[in-house]
Write a protein that holds these residues in place. Structure first.
Motif, PDB file in Angstrom:
ATOM      1  N   VAL A  53       0.833  -1.207   0.000  1.00  0.00           N
ATOM      2  CA  VAL A  53       0.000   0.000   0.000  1.00  0.00           C
ATOM      3  C   VAL A  53       0.870   1.259   0.000  1.00  0.00           C
ATOM      4  O   VAL A  53       0.548   2.261  -0.639  1.00  0.00           O
ATOM      5  CB  VAL A  53      -1.024  -0.044   1.164  1.00  0.00           C
ATOM      6  CG1 VAL A  53      -0.377   0.282   2.488  1.00  0.00           C
ATOM      7  CG2 VAL A  53      -2.193   0.891   0.892  1.00  0.00           C
ATOM      8  N   MET A  54       2.010   1.177   0.674  1.00  0.00           N
ATOM      9  CA  MET A  54       2.937   2.315   0.656  1.00  0.00           C
ATOM     10  C   MET A  54       3.450   2.565  -0.762  1.00  0.00           C
ATOM     11  O   MET A  54       3.575   3.716  -1.200  1.00  0.00           O
ATOM     12  CB  MET A  54       4.135   2.048   1.580  1.00  0.00           C
ATOM     13  CG  MET A  54       3.783   2.019   3.059  1.00  0.00           C
ATOM     14  SD  MET A  54       2.953   3.547   3.598  1.00  0.00           S
ATOM     15  CE  MET A  54       2.451   3.081   5.241  1.00  0.00           C
ATOM     16  N   ALA A  55       3.729   1.480  -1.468  1.00  0.00           N
ATOM     17  CA  ALA A  55       4.212   1.615  -2.849  1.00  0.00           C
ATOM     18  C   ALA A  55       3.143   2.259  -3.732  1.00  0.00           C
ATOM     19  O   ALA A  55       3.445   3.111  -4.579  1.00  0.00           O
ATOM     20  CB  ALA A  55       4.608   0.252  -3.403  1.00  0.00           C
ATOM     21  N   LEU A  56       1.887   1.851  -3.498  1.00  0.00           N
ATOM     22  CA  LEU A  56       0.795   2.432  -4.292  1.00  0.00           C
ATOM     23  C   LEU A  56       0.631   3.926  -3.992  1.00  0.00           C
ATOM     24  O   LEU A  56       0.524   4.751  -4.904  1.00  0.00           O
ATOM     25  CB  LEU A  56      -0.518   1.692  -4.015  1.00  0.00           C
ATOM     26  CG  LEU A  56      -1.729   2.178  -4.811  1.00  0.00           C
ATOM     27  CD1 LEU A  56      -1.564   1.894  -6.305  1.00  0.00           C
ATOM     28  CD2 LEU A  56      -3.025   1.539  -4.303  1.00  0.00           C
ATOM     29  N   PHE A  57       0.642   4.253  -2.710  1.00  0.00           N
ATOM     30  CA  PHE A  57       0.535   5.676  -2.328  1.00  0.00           C
ATOM     31  C   PHE A  57       1.664   6.475  -2.979  1.00  0.00           C
ATOM     32  O   PHE A  57       1.458   7.581  -3.481  1.00  0.00           O
ATOM     33  CB  PHE A  57       0.621   5.850  -0.808  1.00  0.00           C
ATOM     34  CG  PHE A  57      -0.561   5.296  -0.057  1.00  0.00           C
ATOM     35  CD1 PHE A  57      -1.724   4.896  -0.709  1.00  0.00           C
ATOM     36  CD2 PHE A  57      -0.521   5.167   1.334  1.00  0.00           C
ATOM     37  CE1 PHE A  57      -2.809   4.389  -0.002  1.00  0.00           C
ATOM     38  CE2 PHE A  57      -1.600   4.665   2.051  1.00  0.00           C
ATOM     39  CZ  PHE A  57      -2.739   4.271   1.378  1.00  0.00           C
ATOM     40  N   LYS A  58       2.852   5.895  -2.945  1.00  0.00           N
ATOM     41  CA  LYS A  58       4.012   6.613  -3.492  1.00  0.00           C
ATOM     42  C   LYS A  58       3.853   6.807  -5.003  1.00  0.00           C
ATOM     43  O   LYS A  58       4.088   7.901  -5.520  1.00  0.00           O
ATOM     44  CB  LYS A  58       5.299   5.847  -3.187  1.00  0.00           C
ATOM     45  CG  LYS A  58       6.548   6.591  -3.613  1.00  0.00           C
ATOM     46  CD  LYS A  58       7.821   5.921  -3.112  1.00  0.00           C
ATOM     47  CE  LYS A  58       9.057   6.750  -3.477  1.00  0.00           C
ATOM     48  NZ  LYS A  58       9.103   7.206  -4.870  1.00  0.00           N
ATOM     49  N   GLU A  59       3.444   5.755  -5.677  1.00  0.00           N
ATOM     50  CA  GLU A  59       3.301   5.849  -7.136  1.00  0.00           C
ATOM     51  C   GLU A  59       2.307   6.950  -7.515  1.00  0.00           C
ATOM     52  O   GLU A  59       2.579   7.777  -8.384  1.00  0.00           O
ATOM     53  CB  GLU A  59       2.837   4.499  -7.707  1.00  0.00           C
ATOM     54  CG  GLU A  59       2.663   4.531  -9.220  1.00  0.00           C
ATOM     55  CD  GLU A  59       2.413   3.146  -9.851  1.00  0.00           C
ATOM     56  OE1 GLU A  59       2.762   2.115  -9.229  1.00  0.00           O
ATOM     57  OE2 GLU A  59       1.865   3.112 -10.970  1.00  0.00           O
ATOM     58  N   ILE A  60       1.178   6.975  -6.811  1.00  0.00           N
ATOM     59  CA  ILE A  60       0.145   7.975  -7.137  1.00  0.00           C
ATOM     60  C   ILE A  60       0.595   9.370  -6.692  1.00  0.00           C
ATOM     61  O   ILE A  60       0.447  10.358  -7.425  1.00  0.00           O
ATOM     62  CB  ILE A  60      -1.214   7.596  -6.507  1.00  0.00           C
ATOM     63  CG1 ILE A  60      -1.669   6.234  -7.045  1.00  0.00           C
ATOM     64  CG2 ILE A  60      -2.274   8.662  -6.794  1.00  0.00           C
ATOM     65  CD1 ILE A  60      -2.932   5.680  -6.400  1.00  0.00           C
TER      66      ILE A  60
END
Lengths: 598, 598
Positions: free
Chosen positions: A464-471
């Motif tokens: 989820v951290m990776a997703l937040f970062k990507e967005i």
């Protein structure tokens, strides 16, 4: 009469322009996909969907499947021949390994064309669809012999597959299941028990049906740790690889369902049926989840598929049906009334569905690409990152696209007024068909719990951290782009809602797990909205780039993308604030009433 | 097997405690309703609904209606006998004028019991339901002779009624209708044309069927100003009042519908049928709207009815079905799993439906009381105020309760997992039946337009101002009541969203009417949420009063009211902000695309 046209231009825009599929040509299977070949494959699939599968959709619903006294099942007229064409064209093995007769092409491509097939005929497409899940399980957990015995025939579509999980008293909670497996001296097992809701459980379209069945080996522990997975063929396969003796796996009844009447959903009775253990004893759930994860993406796709065909028919009706006059002045002076499409409330419906469909298409292909990277990339770090995201978004994709897909079928039906309620226009069928996708392969409440209870905290929240970062990075990178400000501002706001809700779970759900359960469905939809918003922001960026560099005959297409992106940001995405507020309301009022007080 | 129990305690709480029905005893019909009599009537109605109508609901759906080659129609087994009991008990004439054989009791009471009947069997209840609309039109617009000829038989339920509006090419836009009426020397007319979707158009339950038919008198102006309403009896009534010659009004087919299979929905062919003008020539729409407004309240009630029975069955299933373990620790250690009702996500569903149902019940009875005051009060100012509010909230009640009722049927079905998708549990039927209520008697998009385009600005916004004032005053009056602060604060916030959205329309929709159309559906739901929130605040106030004065054996009932009120304020009402933001986003992105671009 219903219509359907595969949205080829949109698929190609997403694959080529938004996701840049050509950049993945270092991944096995991708280098074969030249732009010309992509065009050809997608075009051929569209043709099959439009011309072969779709004409059987309404008639298949009306006719349904028939079980005969001997337990055999006849599918609706034309299904057998259409399936024959489908399988002969090699669509089943498109992304399957070449060593077993597949074409080894990207799963992403399989997903792109899968949308068309399910739009055109969801019931029919389920027969090969279930086979895909069984293939995946055998590839991953089968012995070499099992692979050699079953995979080539299944990948060729000569044999189909099923998943047998649910029993009358349990579906979600598989730990309760009772089907039993008794070991035999030859290493096989005798399987006994009853399974219900088995899609494609019995039919007349294939020479053999390979049932994958969850059962408990005699003496195994109770609960989920005593469940094993078995291959139970309808006809036991002879040494020469051909179907032989009829096995004790029979269809006891066809379920009376609300929809997907063209699919033979069976009560399956296993009566000392010969079965073969697949994977490790008592670890059947692991093997089953290989099928399940793949199937969940497929079911999410069904949500989009039905939403798309419902949309297309609502548009056609709204353009033709004359009713009332435009609020802003007569638009069709030569006619006695204006077409429905002049009315803002009708457009609200059409734009809402459209905005979801186009973003959902991007979401399914983006996810499929993660799946390809996760399974095929040579780079371990890349594989890992993709696998993280794939695991995280699978329940979101399944839950959100099927919930919304159903809502959209209902909204599209509403455009038809009373004509939507009678069966002749097909709108009722889309609603009835779409309804099952919210339930099977894990009801959407279970998807939400999987997301919140399992996927969110996995590896310290890495995915989820990776997703937040990507967005978040996307928003930051485009901050100085004036044309992108409106999109990134809305997206960032929604991302903030999602991050706050995630923080709220961390602070409030560890000590009190009911707070997680109480907010799970809202969290799933909140996540889905943010991901779809991200897709729109990416599509808007791409469209602007192409428009700036001269779009040629795609100019209108690209400008409409920007309008639809704005619509999504203005009208749909603000829902994230409501979802967040519900999550943060916690579980107290939900849990206060005594069970007897309801 | 499905269950149903009429929510008698809740009905009586609303009528007696919240609305204080005894305060209205100066209005004709109300003085007869002593608390004992109210108990008795509601109890008898509950019994009929539970024991006679409900057992035929699922079988009626599965069996459907059958049209025979001679055009006659047989209703499902048991329907005729159940209707006979219904009509013999006098339910049809409960609120009808005594001079025509009715009992003259409050329409509010008719509404209270109407909920039970539609919950128990929506299809069956539609036969007398349509009759009510026809009765209302004949009372209001019929000649003395027409009243004497038709009303006593219809109020006794010996004859039923229908409404014939829709034609194949028009439903919403009645100005397009083509059925024609040719004047005859004896003052009657010959009616010709085809009507579709005619509920209860032909059946075997009554000695005669009185069709009210919209048609255009030869030479009448085009559009809505040339439409007249006609009485077209199935059997022409003889001078002695008995049914005589068979008229040229026949059922050409039964529609193949998604649901309400127990109701005979017909294609009606009028072939030189004898008809009698009712009301003024070319003013048929006016007469029709008398039926329509009454019918809209009845259809809104159906939304609540189906939501209630779906809720009750979901609760029963959630209490029984064992699946998984509670997130907060095992709750049923003696069983292999906990019941579904321990899971917060299941409770979210149940509480959401419950919170709507209880507020919707209050809303329907509050509205029915306005109708009684509007039609029966001796005080003209009081009549006027009530009539204003009745007109304003009718489209809200119809649109919001049916949209939500359908959503709730779907949510309740979801609680059953796969078992909800098969027909045996009845959940699919509730979904399929509830769906029509969003469409007929004016599709919900039309309700929203009626609200925003007509009702809002009527008499300079007098009605909506009165509603704002009533709710605002309630909040102000209870501001100093600590126990009420949480409720009034949430309500006031939502009222503010509604007022702001109304102001936005005034500033933005006059010059650009598409802005009104673009926000109409959201405005309807925004209004509905505020009114339901107001109902909850009133119920909370009442419950607190009763608890303070010693509630006796109603203590749990009243405390649960307060919990549910809080749930509504925390979880449901905040949706008003989203609705407002969508309205204020305007129509630009909706109207931007070319019709061909969809």
């Amino acid at each position: 009469m219903p219509i359907y046209k595969a949205p080829v231009e949109d698929t190609l825009f997403i694959l080529n322009d938004v996701l840049g599929i050509e950049r993945y040509n270092n991944i096995p299977g991708f280098s074969d996909v030249t732009p010309d070949m992509l065009d050809a494959i997608v075009g051929e699939a569209a043709k099959l969907a439009e011309e072969v599968l779709f004409p059987l959709n309404l008639s298949g619903d009306q006719e349904g499947c028939v079980r005969h006294p001997d337990g055999s099942v006849t599918t609706p007229k034309g299904f057998k021949e259409a399936y024959e064409l489908y399988r002969e064209s090699g669509w089943l093995g498109l992304a399957a390994p070449e060593e077993f007769g597949g074409q080894g092409l990207p799963y992403t491509l399989h997903t792109a064309i899968g949308e068309y097939m399910s739009s055109a005929n969801m019931s029919l497409t389920m027969y090969p669809g279930l086979t895909q899940g069984a293939i995946a399980a055998i590839i991953e957990h089968g012995t070499d012999e099992q692979r050699a015995t079953y995979l080539p025939k299944m990948i060729a579509g000569e044999w189909t597959g099923t998943m047998n999980l649910t029993e009358p008293h349990c579906g979600t909670d598989l730990g309760l299941l009772r089907s039993k497996a008794v070991p035999q001296p030859d290493g096989s097992y005798k399987i006994s028990g009853q399974k219900i809701f088995i899609s494609a459980g019995e039919h007349d379209m294939a020479d053999n049906i390979i049932h994958l069945v969850l059962a408990r080996i005699e003496g195994a522990p109770e609960g989920t740790k005593g469940i094993s997975l078995f291959i139970v063929p309808k006809f036991i396969v002879e040494a020469d690889g051909t179907p032989g003796t009829r096995n004790g796996a029979t269809c006891g009844a066809i379920e009376h369902k609300m929809g997907i009447h063209g699919n033979s959903t069976c009560v399956m009775n296993y009566d000392d049926a010969t079965g073969y253990l697949i994977g490790t004893a008592n670890r059947g759930l692991n093997a089953m989840f290989v099928m399940m994860n793949e199937a969940r993406l497929g079911v999410g796709l069904q949500g989009l598929s039905v939403s798309e065909i419902a949309y297309q028919n609502a548009v056609a009706y709204a353009r033709e049906r004359l009713q009332g006059r435009s609020l802003s002045g007569i638009k069709a002076p030569d006619k006695k009334a204006d077409p429905l499409i002049v009315h803002p409330d009708i457009r609200r419906v059409l734009m809402t569905i459209r905005a979801f469909n186009e973003a959902s298409r991007a979401f399914t292909l983006w996810t499929a690409l993660k799946s390809d990277v996760a399974h095929r990339s040579q780079d371990e770090a890349e594989r890992q990152t993709a696998d993280d995201l794939l695991g995280l978004v699978t329940p979101i994709l399944k839950g959100v696209l099927t919930d919304r897909g159903f809502d959209h079928a209902v909204m599209a039906q509403q455009v038809f007024g009373g004509h939507g309620y009678i069966e002749e226009h097909g709108m009722s069928q889309y609603v009835r068909d779409a309804r099952i996708a919210m339930i099977y392969e894990g009801a959407n409440g279970i998807q939400a719990l999987d997301l919140v209870g399992r996927k969110l905290g996995l590896n310290g929240g890495r995915a989820v951290m990776a997703l937040f970062k990507e967005i978040g990075d996307f928003c930051d990178e485009n901050r100085s782009d004036d044309q992108m400000t409106a999109y990134t501002k809305a997206l960032k706001k929604s991302l903030n809602d999602l991050q706050s809700a995630s923080m709220w779970f961390m602070s409030n759900a560890v000590a009190k797990p009911d707070n997680a359960g109480a907010g799970s469905t809202d969290y799933m939809h909140l996540s889905g909205l943010v991901v779809l918003g991200y897709m729109w922001a990416k599509m808007a960026k791409t469209a602007q780039g192409l428009l700036a560099s001269g779009a040629g005959d795609r100019e209108d297409f690209l400008k409409n993308k920007l309008v639809t992106a704005t619509f999504f940001m203005d009208r749909i995405l603000p829902e994230t604030a409501l979802r967040r507020s519900r999550i943060e309301a916690g579980s107290d009022t939900l849990m206060a009433l005594d069970a007897a007080a309801f």
